[in-house]
Enzyme design. Structure first.
Site, short mmCIF file in Angstrom:
data_model
loop_
_atom_site.label_atom_id
_atom_site.label_comp_id
_atom_site.label_asym_id
_atom_site.label_seq_id
_atom_site.Cartn_x
_atom_site.Cartn_y
_atom_site.Cartn_z
NE ARG A 107 -1.23 6.90 -0.52
CZ ARG A 107 -0.46 7.92 -0.15
NH1 ARG A 107 -0.24 8.92 -0.99
NH2 ARG A 107 0.11 7.93 1.04
CE1 TYR A 136 -7.55 0.58 3.83
CE2 TYR A 136 -6.96 -1.10 5.40
CZ TYR A 136 -7.68 -0.70 4.31
OH TYR A 136 -8.54 -1.58 3.71
CD GLU A 137 -2.06 1.33 1.58
OE1 GLU A 137 -1.05 2.02 1.33
OE2 GLU A 137 -2.00 0.13 1.86
N GLY A 138 -2.29 6.14 4.09
CA GLY A 138 -2.24 7.60 4.13
C GLY A 138 -3.62 8.10 4.48
#
Lengths: 597, 597
Positions: free
Chosen positions: B296, B440-442
């Site tokens: 993140r 992406y990545e949450g």
């Protein structure tokens, strides 16, 4: 594959319940635009867009246009046949003048249908869209013979139209353009030069393309005052109206773009092509601006049109995407997960987009009605009032709605998570397509300058005063109605910020034009917020009236109130910050040396 | 073709003059990170990115990755050779532990170099970036044998790493995942299932790929508590470290995406592939989160890294684009037109981007330093303090910086007018590449929920209190210095808004979690504004100190003050509106029936 349904009921709500088209039945063309006729037009037109154009949108993006070695350009598979159907069913002729073969309906009805064209296939919509702009210029400035020769076939759609302004070294600053026009003995001109970014410049949809080209006549001032406008047909038109030889104009290449790939964006080479002066010499910019103003409204509508289809798909996805649980506990305990619509933040993205879209639609249609009224209203005062307002609103419709459309489309893409980034789902295309609308027909920064530097001051500020009075009147009319408070109180506050910003500009922009430039973008955003806040106030009023009348579809009108409140709660609060940005001035903005950028 | 120059001087300003790396010389790895060593690393690393990776960025986008019928995937032309050079020169090993072949430099130095990787070629940077995340998980949770077997070759870059979470029906809600793991007699597992959106899942850069895969062991709870983490190598590793047979994992297809086309995004099919449990069973999510948190920060940096190269190109274009005249009259009367940098609104777009980029860089590097301190600081209190802060900041770095990076890249594209929309100029790619970082990545909405729903409340709000105290301290320390007023006064006001928003959340979010969800996004934006305002205050302080010390490059430091003031005047004012959005609550947001969306 993305879905699309023409939002006919929403359009009708605005035309009938908010703008009350029936009030204008005394004006030319409006008598025919009964609610039933308009409903029939929108339903059938919507169906055409859903069934014929929308299925070609994604494939058109994937395939794009192709330039063949002979300089011809083919549009994506299916476009040609769809365009044939478009012509045959007369969808391009709705609000065109009857004397040239049009249906003579009000402009606002044509504009209403135009949204569906854009939503279903923005790239396709470019072809007839540019043609309409070219028609306006010829109708206003062209000679009778030019009108007779070119307009009927452009109205029918058999011939397309283009606008040729930009050259490789200049876009906004047209004074720099180099394309030249040499007078010929027969009264025509030989046009020589290169134009870039010419939408529809070459394509296989129509048998002829009527280029409107800005050029400088040899000997004219080499600046913005020396520009003239010319008609340059792709194929010569014989005296009997039949087609003759090909003119000396050709497509040198097409651009590989981020989006609207189904629209051919051409480099056009004029090699001594025969052209015909439109209107007076060296008055070309004014003639082109007739086209530009029409085009700017259409481009503003592109912002909201693309955002509308983006919303429809994101809402569908969110309803069907079963994942996670409501923050307050399972909403559907029988399932393993809830729809992602239980999440306030997913709703925020969708409602931001929808509250924008619906108000933007109301704003654009009001703009379309103003165009009608500017030409057709009963008294000179009413025509002047409408003309003032649409002149003031044009940069806002273009600049603010295209920014907002891109932001909303981006939000809708976000709802899809990773799927939104994959081309298959279509959301990427909406964002990529929407992006161009912020750039062409005058980049949005130019719109902001037009608003602040020209439109505000025109006629001693008559237009902006009329606008303030109109918003204040709606606030005053509804202030005593407690049901309207959630929409009116924030609108009044926003209006106060806009008035303060206007005052700041008057006090600081004249003394130092850089202050006006520095404030221009925030001012345009602030004005846009007020315009949509005003539109929501009008729509909320109409919805409350319908509910009070016992309208059968209660939830339709109650949802309008939810959306109006959403806009008031989550967009209008930005006006305070925008005012502070306006008041920041230009000093620090101009402080850095050019070399240090 | 776009240009790129690694901004080494700006990076060094932050590392040396703002973060004062020399203060940490007592900590492991920092003694080696002298200003000269760091300068050499950044200069040579920057050169590598400029000369080797950047030239492949645009061609990599145009060509994309290709999946061959045998399931193998080829990266764009030149990537393989560039990756070989990347390994050979050890650019991936900067801050990797020495016992596994790394150079043992502080994490913050590795992060500083990572920005250049991203700016020069974001798609390429995905390959080593994911590998670093995978290494962290194995180092923290893997067995000694797993570390010995896999980590050295991943550190060297000979093997790549991936993270496998998402399945077609679930991303965020991993409790729904269906991939299963069957225990085998030898202690290994057979992994079966389909994973999607797997970056680097298959490619031709490395001889082996170490997949980290989330799956449920047969019999485990069918929810988020039943998830375990497995190492699944693409090719089996023999006891002696040599490569054996191919494992039962293959790439089913690759995605056609909006951007980062040089990064292979794969559908991965696990057909009874052999996997090795990492850490404890059913503690897979925690193990994966070690990787996620590292990733993140890297994704947040992607936002600013892409925006940095977008700015560099837009600034260059603006300097060279001679068109139009200054609003105050010709700036260069000898030429036919001025640089478009005479226009306040063009400067606004560029300075918005640059003021964001530079503060974002300072914010990310501070985050990198916190990661170091969380592991290496001298006392448990200092480690806890650093861990608290980086835990709080991670969603802000990811969510706020990727939103800001996309907005800034879009602004920079806008500076190009129509040329910005044409792929040839490269600006479209920056926008398209930057878009994925918000997803992406949450997705960023998940980051906002993580911030508001988890990070704020952790340890009784210890982290947010520490953050408030830190900002307040900087304000107090500089309040008496009139030179700092332009940066401190707006920061204090913004801090007040953030504290009010936090208070509102405490009072309303617990009673009704939908209020927390409804406020989350605006809260994350507000926090981001304060973080960058804080960073600008620190950078302004450092610049003033350098100027007072008689630093030779005056304009470098004076420009920092211009940028600090720009941020204070044109971004910080938004915090008031954001607070009002927070306070709007969830009632209206939740009012519309799901069916009516």
């Amino acid at each position: 594959m993305p879905v699309y349904t023409a939002p006919v009921k929403d359009t009708q709500f605005i035309l009938q319940d908010v703008l009350h088209l029936e009030n204008y039945a005394n004006l030319e063309g409006f008598a025919d635009a009964t609610p039933d006729t308009v409903a029939a037009v929108l339903e059938q037109g919507g169906k055409f867009c859903e069934e014929v154009l929308h299925p070609l949108n994604q494939s058109g993006d994937a395939e794009g246009c192709t330039r063949l070695p002979d300089g011809s350009v083919t549009t994506p598979k299916g476009f040609k046949d769809a365009y044939r159907q478009f012509i045959e069913s007369g969808w391009g002729t709705l609000s065109m003048p009857t004397e040239f073969g049009g249906q003579g309906l009000p402009h606002v009805v044509g504009i209403a249908f135009n949204e569906y064209l854009i939503s279903s296939n923005m790239a396709f919509a470019m072809y007839p869209g540019l043609t309409h702009g070219a028609i306006s210029s010829i109708l206003v400035r062209g000679s009778e013979e030019q009108q007779k020769t070119f307009v009927p076939k452009m109205v029918s759609g058999e011939w397309l139209g283009t606008m040729n302004l930009t050259e490789p070294h200049c876009g906004t600053d047209l004074g720099l353009l180099r394309t030249k026009a040499e007078p010929q003995a027969d009264g025509s001109y030989k046009i020589t030069g290169t134009k870039i970014f010419i939408s529809s410049g070459e394509n296989d949809l129509a048998e002829n393309i009527i280029h409107l080209v800005l050029a400088k006549i040899v000997g004219a001032p080499d600046n913005v005052k020396g520009i003239s406008l010319f008609i340059v047909p792709k194929v010569h038109v014989n005296a009997d109206g039949s087609l003759g030889e090909k003119n000396q104009v050709s497509c040198g290449s097409i651009e590989h773009k981020m989006g609207i790939k189904g629209s051919a964006t051409c480099v056009m080479n004029y090699d001594g092509a025969t052209g015909y002066l439109v209107g007076e010499r060296e008055k070309g910019l004014q003639a082109m601006f007739i086209m530009m103003n029409a085009a700017r409204l259409g481009v503003g509508q592109q912002g909201m049109g693309v955002s509308e289809i983006a919303y429809q798909n994101a809402a569908k996805y969110a309803k069907e995407r079963i994942q996670g649980r409501a923050l307050t506990g399972p909403a559907d305990p029988t399932a393993k997960a809830d729809s992602i619509l239980v999440h306030p933040d997913v709703r925020r993205m969708l409602l931001d987009a929808r509250a924008f879209n619906e108000a933007a639609r109301g704003f654009v249609l009001w703009g379309g009605l103003l165009v009608d009224l500017a030409h057709k209203a009963a008294t000179p005062e009413e025509r002047e009032h409408a003309d003032d307002l649409i002149s003031l609103m044009t940069p806002v419709i273009k600049g603010y709605l295209t920014d907002g459309g891109y932001a909303a489309a981006t939000n809708c893409q976000q709802v899809f998570g990773g799927h939104g980034y994959v081309e298959e789902w279509g959301m990427s295309q909406f964002v990529r397509d929407a992006r161009i609308a912020m750039i062409y027909e005058g980049a949005n920064g130019i719109q902001a300058l037009d608003l602040v530097g020209r439109k505000l001051a025109q006629n001693g500020g008559r237009a902006i005063r009329a606008f303030f009075a109109m918003v204040a009147q709606i606030c005053a009319d509804n202030k005593s109605d407690a049901q309207m408070t959630p929409y009116i109180a924030p609108l009044e506050k926003a209006l106060g910020h806009l008035q303060a910003g206007t005052m700041w500009l008057m006090q600081n922009g004249l003394a130092n034009p850089d202050n006006a430039g520095a404030a221009s973008y925030a001012y345009m955003q602030l004005m846009g917020h007020v315009c949509l806040g005003l539109t929501w106030a009008k729509m909320a009023r109409a919805a409350l009236d319908k509910l009070a009348d016992g309208a059968s579809d209660e939830s339709f009108y109650k949802n309008k109130l939810i959306l109006a409140r959403h806009f008031a709660e989550r967009t209008l609060p930005e006006t305070g910050s925008l005012l502070r940005k306006i008041e920041a001035g230009s000093e620090n903005l101009m402080a850095m040396a050019i070399a240090d950028f």
